[in-house]
Design an enzyme around this catalytic site. Structure first.
Site, PDB file in Angstrom:
ATOM      1  N   ASP A   1      -0.105  -7.430   9.074  1.00 61.51           N
ATOM      2  CA  ASP A   1      -0.881  -8.594   8.626  1.00 61.51           C
ATOM      3  C   ASP A   1      -0.308  -9.884   9.223  1.00 61.51           C
ATOM      4  O   ASP A   1      -1.045 -10.774   9.633  1.00 61.51           O
ATOM      5  CB  ASP A   1      -0.882  -8.667   7.098  1.00 61.51           C
ATOM      6  CG  ASP A   1      -1.265  -7.340   6.476  1.00 61.51           C
ATOM      7  OD1 ASP A   1      -2.368  -6.861   6.739  1.00 61.51           O
ATOM      8  OD2 ASP A   1      -0.431  -6.755   5.748  1.00 61.51           O
TER       9      ASP A   1
ATOM     10  N   HIS B   1      -0.149  -5.912   0.370  1.00 57.26           N
ATOM     11  CA  HIS B   1      -0.812  -5.510   1.619  1.00 57.26           C
ATOM     12  C   HIS B   1      -2.187  -4.978   1.229  1.00 57.26           C
ATOM     13  O   HIS B   1      -2.380  -3.785   1.013  1.00 57.26           O
ATOM     14  CB  HIS B   1       0.012  -4.424   2.327  1.00 57.26           C
ATOM     15  CG  HIS B   1      -0.739  -3.764   3.445  1.00 57.26           C
ATOM     16  ND1 HIS B   1      -1.083  -4.427   4.598  1.00 57.26           N
ATOM     17  CD2 HIS B   1      -1.237  -2.516   3.588  1.00 57.26           C
ATOM     18  CE1 HIS B   1      -1.757  -3.614   5.387  1.00 57.26           C
ATOM     19  NE2 HIS B   1      -1.864  -2.444   4.791  1.00 57.26           N
TER      20      HIS B   1
HETATM   21  P1  NAD Z   1      -3.280   9.942   9.125  1.00 56.89           P
HETATM   22  O1  NAD Z   1      -4.362  10.406   8.215  1.00 56.89           O
HETATM   23  O2  NAD Z   1      -3.447  10.066  10.593  1.00 56.89           O
HETATM   24  O3  NAD Z   1      -1.913  10.663   8.723  1.00 56.89           O
HETATM   25  C1  NAD Z   1      -1.556  10.820   7.383  1.00 56.89           C
HETATM   26  C2  NAD Z   1      -0.293  11.626   7.321  1.00 56.89           C
HETATM   27  O4  NAD Z   1       0.076  11.789   5.960  1.00 56.89           O
HETATM   28  C3  NAD Z   1      -0.446  13.001   7.943  1.00 56.89           C
HETATM   29  O5  NAD Z   1       0.718  13.336   8.640  1.00 56.89           O
HETATM   30  C4  NAD Z   1      -0.598  13.877   6.710  1.00 56.89           C
HETATM   31  O6  NAD Z   1      -0.184  15.224   6.909  1.00 56.89           O
HETATM   32  C5  NAD Z   1       0.287  13.165   5.720  1.00 56.89           C
HETATM   33  N1  NAD Z   1      -0.060  13.531   4.344  1.00 56.89           N
HETATM   34  C6  NAD Z   1      -1.280  13.841   3.844  1.00 56.89           C
HETATM   35  N2  NAD Z   1      -1.185  14.224   2.564  1.00 56.89           N
HETATM   36  C7  NAD Z   1       0.113  14.184   2.245  1.00 56.89           C
HETATM   37  C8  NAD Z   1       0.848  14.493   1.069  1.00 56.89           C
HETATM   38  N3  NAD Z   1       0.236  14.927  -0.039  1.00 56.89           N
HETATM   39  N4  NAD Z   1       2.197  14.325   1.110  1.00 56.89           N
HETATM   40  C9  NAD Z   1       2.834  13.877   2.227  1.00 56.89           C
HETATM   41  N5  NAD Z   1       2.181  13.575   3.383  1.00 56.89           N
HETATM   42  C10 NAD Z   1       0.852  13.726   3.372  1.00 56.89           C
HETATM   43  O7  NAD Z   1      -2.995   8.434   8.701  1.00 56.89           O
HETATM   44  P2  NAD Z   1      -2.332   7.269   9.558  1.00 56.89           P
HETATM   45  O8  NAD Z   1      -3.426   6.524  10.229  1.00 56.89           O
HETATM   46  O9  NAD Z   1      -1.227   7.816  10.362  1.00 56.89           O
HETATM   47  O10 NAD Z   1      -1.797   6.329   8.412  1.00 56.89           O
HETATM   48  C11 NAD Z   1      -0.702   6.737   7.603  1.00 56.89           C
HETATM   49  C12 NAD Z   1      -0.584   5.838   6.408  1.00 56.89           C
HETATM   50  O11 NAD Z   1      -0.182   4.530   6.828  1.00 56.89           O
HETATM   51  C13 NAD Z   1      -1.873   5.638   5.638  1.00 56.89           C
HETATM   52  O12 NAD Z   1      -1.579   5.588   4.256  1.00 56.89           O
HETATM   53  C14 NAD Z   1      -2.360   4.301   6.101  1.00 56.89           C
HETATM   54  O13 NAD Z   1      -3.199   3.688   5.147  1.00 56.89           O
HETATM   55  C15 NAD Z   1      -1.045   3.580   6.234  1.00 56.89           C
HETATM   56  N6  NAD Z   1      -1.061   2.392   7.090  1.00 56.89           N
HETATM   57  C16 NAD Z   1      -0.434   1.286   6.601  1.00 56.89           C
HETATM   58  C17 NAD Z   1      -0.409   0.131   7.361  1.00 56.89           C
HETATM   59  C18 NAD Z   1       0.265  -1.093   6.835  1.00 56.89           C
HETATM   60  O14 NAD Z   1       0.044  -2.153   7.425  1.00 56.89           O
HETATM   61  N7  NAD Z   1       1.084  -1.041   5.799  1.00 56.89           N
HETATM   62  C19 NAD Z   1      -1.028   0.117   8.613  1.00 56.89           C
HETATM   63  C20 NAD Z   1      -1.648   1.283   9.087  1.00 56.89           C
HETATM   64  C21 NAD Z   1      -1.643   2.424   8.310  1.00 56.89           C
END
Ligand code: NAD
Length: 326
Positions: free
Chosen positions: A159, A187
């Site tokens: 952000d 966030h």
């Molecule tokens: P993605 O869907 O590609 O990957 C998600 C991952 O989480 C996968 O490896 C999956 O196996 C794992 N997962 C699913 N269920 C699970 C469980 N019960 N226990 C443990 N792990 C589990 O998602 P992504 O695009 O890589 O994003 C990952 C996370 O980061 C998301 O929550 C997304 O919202 C967050 N994110 C945050 C920011 C931020 O600015 N803070 C920015 C981008 C993404």
């Protein structure tokens, strides 16, 4: 030379996929620091993480001193110096934000307990998986006193980066000329990109851009940028999120320049009226040892105070939703 041991959950996901090559290339911990990377994911995803491991091997990174993949946190987090909690359940069809918060809670309880049980005594944790502030609150509570408050952070750096890029574009400046533009609060779509103390080329941002735009479209665009990327790309931001993770860790490991701050969500000590214990984004400075201090005495005008109240109220509501896990 001792390698930095870094565990990353959600290792088969798209954000992690963009983080790993950066860590292996020395962009997070330094160009002369070896790394031992542990990929952690849930059992159904382990085969996929093996493919990611193969790519890391094929990168022939000179700094890559160790590489492993596991679905057992107690193995993946063992002696870890840094734990990046990226893994979380994505929002399913018809799921409200509160459902997501509830569904993710238990994951972060397990993460927090495992960190306290086996990670290195000086471990530092960065939570990326959403809702990241409240997930961090949960993991921090589950870990107990063994891992003190100042080791925990959640990522609002994406952000911050978005806000700085947007203000630079609007004012015809370079991103590097924008300083002290940081995120306060959650966030989420209530976050506050606080421009009242920001500078562009050493001058107040409020002199470089119109107040009406700053209070209106600027704030709205930063708050809604994640949704705009999903709408355009069909999936959420990935390499920009990875860039933000690299920046987040680097800012904690580098002395903050005198004319700047950075932001991350950290455990509130009550500063600026944010209830103690909530994980909220603040302006921070680091001495470069991995820790931080919340910048004190920042003047907030009525506009900023109103927005801060709203985002903190949202954090308190999220805390109520997960109170049974705390
Ligand atoms: P993605 O869907 O590609 O990957 C998600 C991952 O989480 C996968 O490896 C999956 O196996 C794992 N997962 C699913 N269920 C699970 C469980 N019960 N226990 C443990 N792990 C589990 O998602 P992504 O695009 O890589 O994003 C990952 C996370 O980061 C998301 O929550 C997304 O919202 C967050 N994110 C945050 C920011 C931020 O600015 N803070 C920015 C981008 C993404």
């Amino acid at each position: 030379m001792t390698a930095v041991r870094v565990a990353v959950t959600g290792a088969s996901g798209q954000v992690a996929y963009s983080i790993f090559p950066r860590i292996a290339a020395g962009e997070m911990f330094g160009k002369d620091v070896e790394v031992d990377i542990r990929l952690v994911d849930i059992p159904p995803m382990i085969e996929k993480t093996k493919g990611v491991m193969m790519e890391l091997e094929d990168g022939a990174y000179p700094l890559l001193a160790g590489l492993s993949a596991t679905s057992d946190r107690m193995i993946g987090f063992k002696d870890a110096d840094w734990v990046l909690l990226v893994g979380s359940r994505p929002r399913g069809p018809g799921m409200e934000r509160n459902d997501l918060i509830g569904a993710n809670g238990p994951i972060f309880v397990d993460d927090g307990k495992a960190i306290a049980a086996v990670a290195a005594p000086g471990v530092r944790v960065a939570v990326v998986g959403n809702p990241c502030n409240t997930n961090c609150l949960i993991a921090r509570a589950a870990a107990g006193p063994k891992v003190p408050d100042d080791r925990w952070s959640a990522m609002t750096r994406l952000d911050q980066n978005r806000a700085r890029s947007l203000l630079a574009a609007k004012t015809g400046a370079r991103v590097r000329d924008v300083k002290k533009l940081v995120i306060w609060g959650n966030h989420s779509s209530t976050l506050l990109p606080e421009f009242g103390n920001a500078t562009v080329g050493g001058k107040p941002a409020t002199a470089a851009a119109e107040k009406g735009w700053l209070e209106g479209d600027f704030v709205k665009e930063v708050q809604g940028r994640g949704a705009a990327i999903i709408a355009a790309r069909g999936v959420s931001s990935a390499f920009s999120a990875a860039q933000a993770v690299v920046d987040h860790v680097k800012s904690l490991l580098t002395p903050t320049p005198a004319d700047d701050w950075f932001s991350a969500a950290v455990v509130s000590d009550g500063s600026y009226g944010v209830p103690k214990g909530l994980v909220s984004s603040f302006p921070l400075r680091s001495t470069g040892n991995g820790g931080y201090e919340i910048v004190q005495g920042v003047a907030l005008d009525a506009f900023a105070k109103g927005k801060l109240d709203a985002t903190v109220a949202e954090l308190q509501k999220e805390r109520d939703v997960v109170k049974d896990l705390l």
